[in-house]
Scaffold this motif. Structure first.
Motif: not given
Length: 121
Positions: A21-33, A71-84
């Protein structure tokens, strides 16, 4: 500012998927993702979140199987889901809270469109 999620799909039980999940380029910071999910006929529930400072939190049912990272620099959050498991089947929604933009706009919370995760037994 928008949040764009990707990475859902169909997988067999025991398999893995990675959501992004990536925030658009206008986001500077996001406290929680993080991520919520909603299964058919059920309420939306928190899956996991990660703060900008590095702390993470998981709902009990995914501990040890899912890993959230960002990745705070990219304002992107990942969710690795294993053993689904089939019970992980749901629409997964990305969210961000405490969003500051370059124009100094402040958003208490933002939601991305959901991405479907289906786990077959």
């Amino acid at each position: 500012v928008q949040l764009q999620a990707s990475g859902g799909g169909l997988v067999q039980a025991g398999g893995s998927l990675r959501l992004s999940c990536a925030a658009s380029g206008s986001a500077v910071s996001i406290q929680r993702m993080g991520w919520y999910r909603q299964a058919p006929g059920k309420q939306r529930e928190l899956v996991a979140f990660a703060s900008s400072g590095g702390s993470t939190n998981y709902t009990d049912s995914v501990k040890g199987r899912f890993t959230i990272s960002r990745d705070n620099a990219k304002n992107t959050v990942y969710l690795q889901m294993n053993t689904l498991k089939p019970e992980d089947t749901a629409v997964y929604y990305c969210y961000g809270s405490g969003v500051l933009t370059r124009s100094s706009s402040w958003y208490p919370s933002l939601w991305g469109k959901g991405t479907q995760v289906t786990v077959s037994s």
